[in-house]
Structure formats: C-alpha cells, structure tokens
Design a protein around this motif. Structure first.
Motif, PDB file in Angstrom:
ATOM      1  N   ASN A   1      44.391  11.914  33.651  1.00  0.00           N
ATOM      2  CA  ASN A   1      45.904  11.661  33.721  1.00  0.00           C
ATOM      3  C   ASN A   1      46.514  11.788  35.053  1.00  0.00           C
ATOM      4  OD1 ASN A   1      48.302  10.933  33.396  1.00  0.00           O
ATOM      5  ND2 ASN A   1      49.161  13.029  32.425  1.00  0.00           N
ATOM      6  N   ALA A   2      46.250  10.565  35.867  1.00  0.00           N
ATOM      7  CA  ALA A   2      46.419  10.755  37.337  1.00  0.00           C
ATOM      8  C   ALA A   2      47.818  10.973  37.453  1.00  0.00           C
ATOM      9  CB  ALA A   2      46.035   9.433  37.944  1.00  0.00           C
ATOM     10  N   ALA A   3      48.898  10.517  36.638  1.00  0.00           N
ATOM     11  CA  ALA A   3      50.289  10.656  36.669  1.00  0.00           C
ATOM     12  C   ALA A   3      50.880  12.059  37.104  1.00  0.00           C
ATOM     13  CB  ALA A   3      50.956  10.343  35.491  1.00  0.00           C
ATOM     14  N   VAL A   4      50.011  13.180  36.631  1.00  0.00           N
ATOM     15  CA  VAL A   4      50.353  14.288  36.956  1.00  0.00           C
ATOM     16  C   VAL A   4      50.091  15.070  38.243  1.00  0.00           C
ATOM     17  CG1 VAL A   4      50.435  14.918  34.367  1.00  0.00           C
ATOM     18  CG2 VAL A   4      48.473  15.509  35.884  1.00  0.00           C
ATOM     19  N   ALA A   5      49.494  14.354  39.039  1.00  0.00           N
ATOM     20  CA  ALA A   5      48.993  14.525  40.291  1.00  0.00           C
ATOM     21  C   ALA A   5      49.990  14.967  41.340  1.00  0.00           C
ATOM     22  CB  ALA A   5      48.046  13.777  41.188  1.00  0.00           C
ATOM     23  N   GLY A   6      50.145  16.227  41.978  1.00  0.00           N
ATOM     24  CA  GLY A   6      51.128  16.643  42.687  1.00  0.00           C
ATOM     25  C   GLY A   6      52.299  17.265  41.993  1.00  0.00           C
ATOM     26  N   LYS A   7      52.210  17.364  40.832  1.00  0.00           N
ATOM     27  CA  LYS A   7      53.152  18.150  39.872  1.00  0.00           C
ATOM     28  C   LYS A   7      52.921  19.610  40.005  1.00  0.00           C
ATOM     29  CE  LYS A   7      55.004  14.001  38.475  1.00  0.00           C
ATOM     30  NZ  LYS A   7      56.198  13.586  39.054  1.00  0.00           N
ATOM     31  N   VAL A   8      54.148  20.205  39.568  1.00  0.00           N
ATOM     32  CA  VAL A   8      54.120  21.614  39.403  1.00  0.00           C
ATOM     33  C   VAL A   8      53.663  21.951  38.007  1.00  0.00           C
ATOM     34  CG1 VAL A   8      55.178  23.746  39.154  1.00  0.00           C
ATOM     35  CG2 VAL A   8      55.862  22.091  41.058  1.00  0.00           C
ATOM     36  N   PRO A   9      52.606  22.843  37.981  1.00  0.00           N
ATOM     37  CA  PRO A   9      52.143  23.167  36.174  1.00  0.00           C
ATOM     38  C   PRO A   9      53.309  23.640  35.535  1.00  0.00           C
ATOM     39  CG  PRO A   9      50.535  24.055  37.987  1.00  0.00           C
ATOM     40  CD  PRO A   9      51.899  23.541  38.446  1.00  0.00           C
ATOM     41  N   ARG A  10      53.292  23.189  34.085  1.00  0.00           N
ATOM     42  CA  ARG A  10      54.190  23.423  32.959  1.00  0.00           C
ATOM     43  C   ARG A  10      54.487  25.152  33.056  1.00  0.00           C
ATOM     44  NH1 ARG A  10      52.022  22.561  27.047  1.00  0.00           N
ATOM     45  NH2 ARG A  10      50.165  23.815  27.301  1.00  0.00           N
ATOM     46  N   ARG A  11      55.833  25.465  32.986  1.00  0.00           N
ATOM     47  CA  ARG A  11      56.190  27.045  32.819  1.00  0.00           C
ATOM     48  C   ARG A  11      55.584  27.814  33.972  1.00  0.00           C
ATOM     49  NH1 ARG A  11      54.243  25.560  27.252  1.00  0.00           N
ATOM     50  NH2 ARG A  11      52.795  27.243  27.384  1.00  0.00           N
ATOM     51  N   GLN A  12      55.471  27.357  35.221  1.00  0.00           N
ATOM     52  CA  GLN A  12      54.969  27.960  36.241  1.00  0.00           C
ATOM     53  C   GLN A  12      56.308  28.347  36.923  1.00  0.00           C
ATOM     54  OE1 GLN A  12      52.103  29.582  37.594  1.00  0.00           O
ATOM     55  NE2 GLN A  12      53.802  30.590  38.509  1.00  0.00           N
ATOM     56  N   PRO A  13      56.762  29.760  37.114  1.00  0.00           N
ATOM     57  CA  PRO A  13      58.072  29.966  37.838  1.00  0.00           C
ATOM     58  C   PRO A  13      57.576  30.365  39.379  1.00  0.00           C
ATOM     59  CG  PRO A  13      57.478  31.905  36.456  1.00  0.00           C
ATOM     60  CD  PRO A  13      56.549  30.724  36.008  1.00  0.00           C
ATOM     61  N   ASP A  14      58.484  30.174  39.980  1.00  0.00           N
ATOM     62  CA  ASP A  14      58.405  30.621  41.455  1.00  0.00           C
ATOM     63  C   ASP A  14      58.283  31.978  41.586  1.00  0.00           C
ATOM     64  OD1 ASP A  14      58.356  27.984  42.411  1.00  0.00           O
ATOM     65  OD2 ASP A  14      60.428  28.024  43.098  1.00  0.00           O
ATOM     66  N   PHE A  15      59.070  32.854  40.780  1.00  0.00           N
ATOM     67  CA  PHE A  15      59.076  34.229  40.763  1.00  0.00           C
ATOM     68  C   PHE A  15      58.782  34.819  39.476  1.00  0.00           C
ATOM     69  CE2 PHE A  15      61.290  33.177  44.647  1.00  0.00           C
ATOM     70  CZ  PHE A  15      60.499  34.222  45.694  1.00  0.00           C
TER      71      PHE A  15
END
Length: 839
Positions: A725-739
């Motif tokens: 699924n090339a469309a997800v390249a560069g995205k932030v993984p689901r449910r991954q918060p910064d903090f």
C-alpha cells in the motif's frame, strides 16, 4: 516435546550435583541488597535498595549490576509501587513503565504493547517480550487472539516488575528486539505473608488474594500465593464475566555457592474480551467530535450480553455445538520450572528451565457493521420485511420502528466467534555461564549461553454471525429478519454460521510448532569509570506443521448446509455454514535464522552520574502472522522469500542517569528503524518499514513524607513504506501520539498514604491514512491507604476518578455521513475497597 522438557529440567540437577554434597552456608537466608552478590534476582527484588544506594538490575543483561554502570535503559516497579497503583489489569500496571505504550481497554488480556514508537499494528506484544522469572510465558507475544497477557496475572506473588528497553534485550532474549518486561516472584527470603480481600463499591467484583513465604531452616525457604475472583466486572454485560484464579509456589534450596529453585503455577481464569462498539462521530475530519449514543455508554457498556446466548457453530471437529459466551478470554496454565545458579571455579553458571501446558482462547463479539434502523442496506431488505426479537425478555416481539429502537435506532451485524487455542504448550530453557577476569587494573566479564524453545501453536477459529440491537445494562438481544417475501433470513438471530456472507473466510485450523535454538555471548570490559561491551546472538528456527481452511485457496471448499435445529429443513442461515476442510491441508515447512548484536559504552562520570550510548540490531520471527498469507507457499510450506521469516529492528540510543539522595533522573534519546510484516484487523496483511526517534525521561523525588515518580516519552514516528500500500508512505502510524506520560505523586504518614496515578497521551491519527485524529486524554486515578494497626491496612482505589471519556481506538477512518462510527474507550470510573492483613 514432553521428553525434551523433562531433559531440560534435569539439567540444573547435573550442574547442582557438586553443591549437593557441600555444606550449607552460614549466611542463613540473608537480606540481599545486591543481586550481583548472589545472582538471585527474586531475592534482590524483594529487598531492593533505596534510590540513593546501589540499585542492581538483572533483566535482559549478562550479569546483574548497578544501573549506573550499565549502558542500558531500565526501570522497575517494586512491591510497594504495585500495591499503591492498584491496577485493574496487567496492561494498566505496565503503562506506568517509562517508554511503554499500552492499549489496555480490551479487558484483562489481549492488550497491545509496544515501546518507543515501534509499530503497534496488531494486538499483543510483538517486539517486546513478557517474562515470568526470567523466561517468556509465550515465545511469541502476539499470537492472533492468543496474546501473552491472557496467560499472566499480577497478584501478591509479585516482588517486582523490571523492564529494559532496547539495548541488550536484543541479544539476551529471543524475539525481543525492543525490550523485555520481567515479572519477578517472591521466594520467601523473609518470613511473612498477607491476606487481602477486595470488593467493588460501584461495580460487581469480589476478590481474595493471599501470599506467604518463609525460611524453613538455614538451607530451605518457600513461597506460595494466589488469588480467586468473580463478578460482572467494570462493564455491564449481564452475566458473571470474571471468574477464576491462580496458585503459584516455589521452593528454594540454598547452598554455600548457589541455589536451586523449583517453581509451579496453576492458572484457571476467565474474563470478558471487550471489542469496539458504536461511537457517535460528528463534525469534520479537521474538527471531529466523539461521543456516546443514547442507550449505549462507551465507558460502561459492551456489545457482549447474556441475551446473546451461547455461540452456535460447528466445533473444531465440524460437529454442531454451543460454546459458552461467558468463556471470554480463558486461560488454563499448568507450568513447572527449575532454576539454579552456582559458582563453579570462578564461573557463575545459571540455568533456567520451564515446561508449560497452556490452553485457552477468547470468545468475543466482533462488530462488522453498524446500521441505522431507518436506512438499512439491501442485504437486510432496505427496510422492507419484518424484524423481531429472537432472544431476551422481548423474544418474539415484532419491532415496529427500527429507526427508534432503544432510543438510538441502531442495528448491528456482528461475528460472534471463538478463537480456541488447543495448545500453546512450550518448553523453554536458558543456560548461561559468566566469569569476571582481572586484566591489569581492569576487569573483563565474559558470558556465554544457549537458549532453547519449543512452542506449540494449535488454534481453531470458529465463527458465526448475527443481528443484534444496541442497548445498555448488558441487555442487547439478537434480532430475527424475515424478508418481504416472507422467507426468514435468520435463525434465532443468526444470519449464518460463518463469519459473514456466504464464504468460509476465517474458518481455520493452525497446527504448527516452532523450534528455536539461540547461542549467545557477550564481553564487557571495565576500566575505572569506563565500561565497553558487546554481545552477539544467533537465532535459528524450524517451523513445521499444517494449516486447514478454505481461504488457503487452491479450490478448497469450506461452506455446506447443516441442520442445526434438527427440523429436517435447511434454512437460509443454515445453508451458510462454514466447516474446516481437513482433507486438504497445506504444509508449513520452513527455516529461518538471523544474527542480533549490541554494542554499548558507559561512562560513570561521578558517583551519582553516568552517561551511555548503545547501538543494537535485533529481530523478531514472523510466527503466525506469516501463515495464511502469500509469504508461505501453500504447496510445499516454504518461505517464498527467505527474508520474510523475521523482521529486523535497528536501534541507536544514548543518554544519562543521575541518582542522589532522594532523587533519580534518567533521560534517553533513541532512534529506531523497524520492519513489520503483520496482519491488521485479522485480515489486512502489511509489509512495512517504520522509523521513529524521540526522548524518554523518567524521574523520582522523595522529600520527607512526599514522593513522586514520573515518566514522559516523546516520539516522532513515520511509516516509511508499505510494499502492499504505497499510499501510506510518509504517514504517521495509527494511534501513535507524540507524547505519552505518567506521574504518581503520593504523601505518606505513619498511618495514612494518599496519592494519585495520572496517565495520558496527546492526540493521534485514528488510521494510517491520516484523515482524522482522535483526542488525547488524561486519566486520573486516586488511592488512599489507612493503617489502623501495624498489620492491618484498608485501601481505597478509584480508577478514572473524574469519569472521563478516553478513546483508545477509533476504527472508522473519517467522519461518517450518518455519524455512526466504531471504537473503544477506557472504562469509566470504578471504585474498589480492599482490606489487608499482614502476618
């Protein structure tokens, strides 16, 4: 496998033989403040030193040593910490460890665990191993609906929980490139015990815990403990969902130069599996709003209900059966272990072996689609036809207005299913030898060992699907549907005795065994304030077995009619019955191997201060996530691509540690590159690489009666690519918060202790397409302890004190036009009271 396990447990006796004739030492079960002196981590954990003194850590390293002398990131929760937190589940407890991210809204088990931004693409714990007393409970912590925490319980047996993130865990444990969490049991170093009774004040739970241990004489000591509990639990399901308990015991023989310990565990327990349910989602993707529907509180309700009845399906032998819904997540574990450690001519030889007979599984209600009663799809007649209750107090009653049913107008199509683990048996052994050689003014620590693991994975996936309404208080019921032509499309609320539609998708049988051998070694050179070390591990695995299921393809058939009610007529629902085609197995026959290594340097700048850096390469074998996919040939069972047998994790970390009287501060920067071959939602295969970097910090402070323990982790994560699924390249993984963060302040006087446990996250993307975010949350739990006499303690624990709605998972990728979404939230406020007697 059983023969091998017997051999493995005999090995410690052979190593102990020279000591069996030796006289007992005169130490007489000492109070141990340095595990390095005796090598017994349980004894060290039970009598851990205060923060201002030397702290010895033994999990995931070659030899226990002061944490300021080790180039690793480590943390621990001691017995007093575990008691005050009053966590409702293991997942709730472990989220108080720095850097550990847990999604623990599923109940007592099947939580999802990861660390430092490594991907959390499915349930369980893929990159981090959960251990009991230095050995893994399961070799792979993320078996599909067989997650490792289903088979572990935290109770009064616990002396400590130790965690190591990254670092040497890559080379001192298999399949644990991100870290190890080790639950360490008490061993009776000091005579005493406790009985504790707990009851829910605003929810249905009753529990009794006990533990006792003591030296028998100068040479022998023992410990025994366990619990029993029952109740409906924190969510309304309409039946006794929690029931069962655990018994653990160990017996230690101390010698002048070491010890031998026999241990056993019996766990027979069940608890409900909470899956995502209806969530009201409105607004826009940039500014969404999440909440509950009328008649369904995301904090307190569940799509489980006693009105659903038992699961009607074909059992593993393709015979009609009714499987109890109340089984939930069930665990039956019987294990026996033998551990020894001796000093032999300057070498410290440590042997741990355990055989575990493990059965269980999970019965769950998986929501497939949520429909508005006023806008039903064509498959449900588009609103035409007749709907009536099939179960519950209104069974047989016609539903005249679907659009207003229960005040929410919702109709749910769900897959009620049982993932039955017939055998997760394993035999695991770890033998290592360590010696410290003087080299001039320096010292060289040499360690070598071999790890052996035999792990079963035999599992049956049994599905049916039905219609039900959405109701509170555990009152949801099944619904029958008859089409406009007068033909019943359901039978007792069931649309079919398969997962969905007219296919046999997900009707499966796994019968697979994993055979792992891993020699390893390390060198650590220490000169003055500087220590430099490196370690190496070679994992090789043999995977053999068979798979059964129509979704293997190749012309396999998995649907046939079955007359469940025995009336001689095949209904529409009965015509859609999935079975397991045992006459068409697919082989599993492949090998894999990989090398892990780790190098680190530590500089003890001053007595209270040290800096360190480490680079590691580890890996995790693919296990069941490779099966029923294009990664493994259904013709000869081989890996199509040899590199698909494992996922590599590369990590760079560095930081500092500070420890003085009353204060500790540990800060670690990290960078990780991770491969992940996985399955999302049980069906979507992913083949990805991720990268993440960030900072992890933890600290503690004590001044007089006041103390505080806190941790915070910042993570910047990116999904680099996905081959599928090339469309997800560069995205932030689901449910991954910064903090992610946690803080526990407390105030302790002679008779009273009060405090709070605060955990939280910032917002995160609900799915990998990064269209909509779910809000972060801060949950506050409070605790109070009162000690009217020296040996009596009363404890009040309030989980989610302010009754906040905290969404852990949103499955719906964007704001739906009808406002009907799917998700899961943390439990609402629950209050429990405990009384404890120490003796």
């Amino acid at each position: 496998m059983r023969l091998w396990s017997v051999s493995a447990t005999i090995c410690p006796i052979l190593f102990a033989a020279p000591a069996l004739c030796a006289p007992s030492g005169t130490i007489n079960d000492p109070i141990i403040t340095s595990q390095a002196a005796t090598g017994d981590p349980a004894a060290a954990a039970a009598t851990a030193a205060p923060a201002s003194r030397e702290e010895v850590f033994s999990t995931g390293v070659a030899k226990g040593r002061d944490r300021l002398d080790s180039a690793t990131s480590t943390s621990a929760l001691r017995e007093a910490d575990i008691e005050t937190l009053g966590a409702r589940s293991l997942g709730d407890l472990l989220r108080n460890l720095p850097g550990i991210r847990t999604e623990s809204s599923t109940g007592d088990g099947s939580s999802a665990y990861t660390v430092r931004g490594l991907p959390l693409a499915s349930g369980g714990s893929k990159y981090m191993q959960l251990q009991e007393d230095g050995l893994p409970v399961l070799e792979f912590g993320d078996f599909f609906n067989g997650a490792v925490d289903i088979y572990i319980r935290a109770d009064l047996n616990l002396a400590a929980v130790e965690s190591i993130r990254g670092g040497s865990s890559s080379t001192f444990a298999s399949n644990s490139p991100a870290g190890v969490i080790n639950l360490i049991s008490k061993t009776g170093d000091v005579a005493g015990g406790a009985v504790q009774v707990t009851a829910g004040l605003d929810y249905d739970t009753q529990r009794v815990d006990f533990e006792y241990g003591a030296p028998i004489n100068d040479a022998w000591r023992f410990h025994v403990g366990g619990f029993y509990r029952q109740g409906e639990g924190p969510r309304d399901v309409g039946f006794t969902a929690f029931k069962g308990g655990q018994l653990k015991a160990n017996l230690t023989r101390q010698f002048a130069n070491g010890y031998v310990r026999l241990s056993g565990k019996y766990l027979d327990d069940r608890s409900p599996h909470y899956l995502p349910g209806p969530v009201r989602i409105t607004g826009t993707n940039d500014d969404p709003s999440f909440g509950s529907f009328q008649g369904y509180d995301v904090r307190r309700d569940s799509m489980l209900s006693g009105n659903l009845g038992n699961l009607i399906t074909l059992d593993a032998n393709n015979n009609p059966a009714e499987l109890p819904l109340r089984q939930g997540m069930s665990a039956l574990v019987k294990s026996i272990g033998l551990e020894s450690q001796f000093e032999v001519q300057g070498w410290t030889i440590t042997q741990r072996g355990r055989y575990s007979d493990i059965k269980g599984g999970t019965t769950r209600n998986l929501v497939a689609n949520i429909h508005s009663g006023s806008a039903l799809p064509a498959s449900l007649g588009g609103g035409a036809g007749t709907f009536s209750y099939a179960t519950g107090p209104r069974a047989g009653q016609v539903i005249t207005n679907l659009g207003a049913i229960n005040g929410n107008g919702l109709i749910v199509a769900s897959s009620l299913n049982r993932i039955q683990s017939r055998s997760l048996n394993n035999a695991i052994n770890d033998l290592r030898a360590t010696r410290v050689f003087p080299v001039g003014k320096a010292e060289l620590t040499v360690t070598g060992g071999v790890y052996k693991s035999l792990q079963d994975y035999t599992s049956d996936w049994l599905y049916s699907n039905h219609l039900q309404d959405v109701a509170d208080d555990g009152m949801s019921s099944l619904i029958n549907f008859t089409n406009a032509a007068g033909v019943p499309q359901t039978q007792g609320g069931y649309l079919g005795f398969n997962r969905s539609g007219s296919t046999a998708f997900f009707r499966r049988d796994y019968d697979v065994r994993y055979n792992i051998t891993a020699p390893y070694g390390s060198l650590n050179y220490r000169l003055g304030k500087v220590a430099v070390g490196g370690s190496l591990r070679y994992d090789s695995g043999r995977v053999r077995g068979k798979l059964y299921g129509a979704d293997l393809g190749g012309g396999r058939i998995g649907i046939r009619p079955v007359d469940f009610n025995g009336n001689g007529v095949i209904s529409v629902a009965e015509s859609k019955t999935a079975f397991t085609p045992y006459d068409s197995p697919a082989p599993v026959d492949y090998d894999y191997n990989y090398v892990s290594y780790s190098v680190g340097v530590n500089y003890r700048v001053a007595e209270p201060f040290a800096v360190f850096a480490r680079y590691s390469r580890g890996a995790r074998a693919g296990a069941d996530k490779l099966l029923f996919s294009n990664k493994v040939s259904t013709v000869d069972g081989s890996l199509v691509n040899k590199g698909d047998g494992y996922d590599v994790v590369k990590q760079l970390e560095g930081g500092f540690k500070y420890r003085a009287s009353g204060i500790t501060v540990n800060v670690t920067g990290f960078h990780a590159d991770t491969e992940d071959t996985n399955v999302q939602a049980g069906a979507i295969t992913t083949d990805r690489t991720y990268k993440a970097y960030g900072v992890e910090a933890e600290g503690g402070y004590r001044q007089g009666p006041f103390s505080v323990r806190a941790g915070v982790t910042y993570t910047h994560a990116e999904l680099v690519n996905d081959k599928l699924n090339a469309a997800v390249a560069g995205k932030v993984p689901r449910r991954q918060p910064d903090f992610i963060f946690q803080v526990t302040p407390q105030f302790e006087l002679e008779k009273v202790t009060v405090g709070a446990n605060v955990i939280g996250t910032t917002n995160s993307w609900v799915q990998d397409n990064n269209l909509m975010k779910m809000p972060g949350y801060t949950l506050v739990s409070a605790f109070a302890q009162y000690r009217p006499t020296e040996r009596v303690q009363l404890m009040l624990n309030v989980d989610n004190l302010f009754d906040k709605t905290a969404f852990i998972e949103i499955t719906t990728p964007s704001v739906p036009a009808n406002g009907i979404g799917l998700g899961r939230a943390a439990n609402g406020r629950t209050i429990s009271m405990s009384a404890r007697l120490d003796f």
